[in-house]
Design a protein around this motif. Structure first.
Motif, PDB file in Angstrom:
ATOM      1  N   LEU A 240      55.038  55.777  45.859  1.00 43.55           N
ATOM      2  CA  LEU A 240      55.577  54.703  45.023  1.00 43.55           C
ATOM      3  C   LEU A 240      54.901  53.375  45.345  1.00 43.55           C
ATOM      4  O   LEU A 240      54.498  52.624  44.444  1.00 43.55           O
ATOM      5  CB  LEU A 240      57.095  54.599  45.224  1.00 43.55           C
ATOM      6  N   ILE A 241      54.759  53.102  46.621  1.00 43.56           N
ATOM      7  CA  ILE A 241      54.110  51.843  47.018  1.00 43.56           C
ATOM      8  C   ILE A 241      52.652  51.818  46.562  1.00 43.56           C
ATOM      9  O   ILE A 241      52.165  50.805  46.057  1.00 43.56           O
ATOM     10  CB  ILE A 241      54.218  51.660  48.538  1.00 43.56           C
ATOM     11  N   PHE A 242      51.982  52.943  46.721  1.00 46.94           N
ATOM     12  CA  PHE A 242      50.603  53.018  46.235  1.00 46.94           C
ATOM     13  C   PHE A 242      50.517  52.713  44.742  1.00 46.94           C
ATOM     14  O   PHE A 242      49.606  52.031  44.280  1.00 46.94           O
ATOM     15  CB  PHE A 242      50.008  54.401  46.505  1.00 46.94           C
ATOM     16  N   PHE A 243      51.469  53.241  43.981  1.00 48.20           N
ATOM     17  CA  PHE A 243      51.446  53.000  42.537  1.00 48.20           C
ATOM     18  C   PHE A 243      51.535  51.515  42.240  1.00 48.20           C
ATOM     19  O   PHE A 243      50.796  50.983  41.410  1.00 48.20           O
ATOM     20  CB  PHE A 243      52.602  53.711  41.842  1.00 48.20           C
ATOM     21  N   ILE A 244      52.442  50.879  42.917  1.00 46.39           N
ATOM     22  CA  ILE A 244      52.620  49.450  42.660  1.00 46.39           C
ATOM     23  C   ILE A 244      51.376  48.674  43.068  1.00 46.39           C
ATOM     24  O   ILE A 244      50.896  47.805  42.342  1.00 46.39           O
ATOM     25  CB  ILE A 244      53.870  48.929  43.395  1.00 46.39           C
ATOM     26  N   TRP A 245      50.853  49.003  44.226  1.00 51.41           N
ATOM     27  CA  TRP A 245      49.640  48.326  44.660  1.00 51.41           C
ATOM     28  C   TRP A 245      48.506  48.510  43.664  1.00 51.41           C
ATOM     29  O   TRP A 245      47.858  47.555  43.251  1.00 51.41           O
ATOM     30  CB  TRP A 245      49.188  48.871  46.017  1.00 51.41           C
ATOM     31  N   SER A 246      48.272  49.757  43.313  1.00 50.92           N
ATOM     32  CA  SER A 246      47.097  50.024  42.478  1.00 50.92           C
ATOM     33  C   SER A 246      47.225  49.360  41.116  1.00 50.92           C
ATOM     34  O   SER A 246      46.280  48.750  40.616  1.00 50.92           O
ATOM     35  CB  SER A 246      46.874  51.526  42.330  1.00 50.92           C
ATOM     36  N   THR A 247      48.398  49.460  40.510  1.00 49.26           N
ATOM     37  CA  THR A 247      48.531  48.901  39.165  1.00 49.26           C
ATOM     38  C   THR A 247      48.449  47.384  39.167  1.00 49.26           C
ATOM     39  O   THR A 247      47.872  46.800  38.254  1.00 49.26           O
ATOM     40  CB  THR A 247      49.877  49.326  38.537  1.00 49.26           C
ATOM     41  N   THR A 248      48.998  46.755  40.185  1.00 44.51           N
ATOM     42  CA  THR A 248      48.949  45.291  40.202  1.00 44.51           C
ATOM     43  C   THR A 248      47.571  44.785  40.606  1.00 44.51           C
ATOM     44  O   THR A 248      47.031  43.865  39.990  1.00 44.51           O
ATOM     45  CB  THR A 248      50.009  44.714  41.146  1.00 44.51           C
ATOM     46  N   GLN A 249      46.993  45.393  41.628  1.00 46.34           N
ATOM     47  CA  GLN A 249      45.687  44.926  42.092  1.00 46.34           C
ATOM     48  C   GLN A 249      44.591  45.196  41.080  1.00 46.34           C
ATOM     49  O   GLN A 249      43.571  44.512  41.068  1.00 46.34           O
ATOM     50  CB  GLN A 249      45.338  45.574  43.437  1.00 46.34           C
ATOM     51  N   HIS A 250      44.812  46.182  40.255  1.00 45.08           N
ATOM     52  CA  HIS A 250      43.835  46.512  39.235  1.00 45.08           C
ATOM     53  C   HIS A 250      43.427  45.283  38.423  1.00 45.08           C
ATOM     54  O   HIS A 250      42.266  45.118  38.060  1.00 45.08           O
ATOM     55  CB  HIS A 250      44.424  47.569  38.303  1.00 45.08           C
ATOM     56  N   PHE A 251      44.402  44.421  38.178  1.00 44.54           N
ATOM     57  CA  PHE A 251      44.127  43.275  37.312  1.00 44.54           C
ATOM     58  C   PHE A 251      43.346  42.175  38.019  1.00 44.54           C
ATOM     59  O   PHE A 251      42.835  41.262  37.360  1.00 44.54           O
ATOM     60  CB  PHE A 251      45.438  42.726  36.730  1.00 44.54           C
ATOM     61  N   ALA A 252      43.247  42.273  39.333  1.00 40.43           N
ATOM     62  CA  ALA A 252      42.354  41.365  40.053  1.00 40.43           C
ATOM     63  C   ALA A 252      41.003  42.034  40.267  1.00 40.43           C
ATOM     64  O   ALA A 252      39.962  41.502  39.893  1.00 40.43           O
ATOM     65  CB  ALA A 252      42.953  40.975  41.398  1.00 40.43           C
ATOM     66  N   ASP A 253      41.031  43.246  40.817  1.00 43.25           N
ATOM     67  CA  ASP A 253      39.792  43.914  41.191  1.00 43.25           C
ATOM     68  C   ASP A 253      38.948  44.275  39.972  1.00 43.25           C
ATOM     69  O   ASP A 253      37.737  44.119  39.975  1.00 43.25           O
ATOM     70  CB  ASP A 253      40.111  45.182  41.992  1.00 43.25           C
ATOM     71  N   PHE A 254      39.587  44.782  38.940  1.00 38.18           N
ATOM     72  CA  PHE A 254      38.866  45.170  37.734  1.00 38.18           C
ATOM     73  C   PHE A 254      38.968  44.101  36.650  1.00 38.18           C
ATOM     74  O   PHE A 254      38.862  44.399  35.456  1.00 38.18           O
ATOM     75  CB  PHE A 254      39.389  46.513  37.218  1.00 38.18           C
ATOM     76  N   ASN A 255      39.169  42.899  37.094  1.00 36.98           N
ATOM     77  CA  ASN A 255      39.325  41.785  36.172  1.00 36.98           C
ATOM     78  C   ASN A 255      38.261  41.758  35.064  1.00 36.98           C
ATOM     79  O   ASN A 255      38.574  41.552  33.898  1.00 36.98           O
ATOM     80  CB  ASN A 255      39.286  40.475  36.961  1.00 36.98           C
TER      81      ASN A 255
END
Lengths: 231, 231
Positions: free
Chosen positions: A179-194
């Motif tokens: 669950l934590i991984f999901f939250i991390w990946s989905t939120t960070q996606h918008f910075a990393d894959f900006n």
DNA sequence: ATCTTTTCAGACCAAATGGTCTGTTTTAAA
DNA sequence: TTTAAAACAGACCATTTGGTCTGAAAAGAT
């Protein structure tokens, strides 16, 4: 300097800071020194996050900060120290949001809140996020120890909170780490894959509407995906 | 060489390939050439994905491939060409899974399938995933045009499929692009942040049980999160 | 105002690295 | 077996780049 030691340096809290009168000797100099150091750090983060450690030249950083290469070496004894200091500083901000995971609270509130905080981080510190990502991708040569110790133990701690929600029937059974991984990946996606996000949607988290839409989309998917038993 | 042209080179399909008798002149040589080129590409992908473009030395690649630097330059005229060729090859595999999005099918089947395919990619081609991620993070200097054109139009196409599901009431209203981003980020996370995942869970997608657990966790979250109206 | 310490700049250096040149060995076709 | 082309290696080169050395300018404390 150990990897575990991630305290901000050069930010000693001044007792009062009398406005114009004399302060203890050397204080003015120290402040100026610290400020400039901080400025260099910010500039360097910006460059490192674009080109990576190897892709970044000391001269590039110096130019961006409008100082000479020699001057930069006056503030940081070498490239690695500069890079390390930046990473240390990032880690501090990184884990603040997760402290809000507390057993007593309502899962829905906590999760919604956490997602928002992480997404705000992606919006406000995208460069830090990308530098962190670069570091992990390349095998985390510097942060590996940190991940296996500090981070792991924090996550184990927070996992218990999530597990208690599950056992109380407040949310559907799920592996807490996942669950934590999901939250991390989905939120960070918008910075990393900006860049990719912008190329496709034309928008950015800096766009208020887009931010809110993204936030609630992630919140909804996760909250609804965790709703009690099973339809 | 245009960015849009992402056809595999050097894999011309041989009509038959008679086992031992003579084939057309030069064929044997060409095959040997192509094979070695392919081998170098694979080795180089492995190194580039670890250290990035700038962090990687031609000599490193040559050593890993057990050939001399000069020999490598015999097969690729310079570092950039080598890197570019790798990226091109990656893109091909990258978009195959998304073709399964078709309107006629059941959303649940399609989504479950798509998630599994993407997760398999993360498991089987983690290095490619990381190289792609590195490229995007650093501003996609090479792939930007591709993202804004090819990729964008493909996504717009597939968005329509998702929208039709929404309008037919098959799934809850959601921004199709956001949904796709959600799937991408969660699945790719296990390749790109592999080190972090391993540091914390001790496991990997190469672990069969962990793979299945992860796969169904993502599937469940998304499927249930998209279930019809609202509880 | 002076003087000492801090801050900064330019010239310089050594190592690393992408890439070439020349020539030798290997290989496949005849 | 011969031979011409392909495959390869070692020495070499030019540029980049992290980092140093020496000395000058700036600034705070007295």
């Amino acid at each position: 300097m150990t990897k575990a030691d991630i305290s901000l340096k050069g930010t000693k809290v001044q007792p009062l800071k009398k406005p114009r009168t004399e302060l203890e000797p050397g204080a003015r100099r120290r402040k100026k020194f610290d400020d400039k150091r901080q400025f260099i750090l910010e500039t360097a983060l910006s460059v490192f996050s674009k080109y990576g450690f190897h892709g970044t030249t000391i001269e590039q950083i110096a130019n961006s900060a409008d100082i000479s290469k020699t001057n930069l070496f006056y503030y940081f004894s070498n490239k690695e120290e500069l890079y390390l200091t930046i990473l240390e500083n990032i880690l501090n901000d990184w884990l603040k949001p997760i402290t809000i995971f507390e057993e007593v609270d309502d899962p829905e509130d906590v999760l919604k809140n956490y997602i928002r905080l992480k997404l705000e981080l992606s919006r406000d510190q995208p460069e830090a996020s990308r530098l962190f990502c670069l570091e992990i991708i390349q095998g985390a040569p510097i942060l590996k120890g940190y991940l296996e110790n500090e981070l792991k133990s924090i996550l184990q701690d927070k996992s218990k909170v999530i597990e208690s929600w599950v056992s109380k029937g407040k949310i559907k059974p799920i592996n807490p780490i996942q669950l934590i991984f999901f939250i991390w990946s989905t939120t960070q996606h918008f910075a990393d894959f900006n860049v990719q996000v912008k190329a496709i949607t034309g928008k950015d988290l800096s766009n208020k509407k887009f931010f809110e839409e993204t936030c609630s989309a992630i919140q909804q998917l996760i909250i609804d995906g965790l709703k009690r038993p099973r339809l």
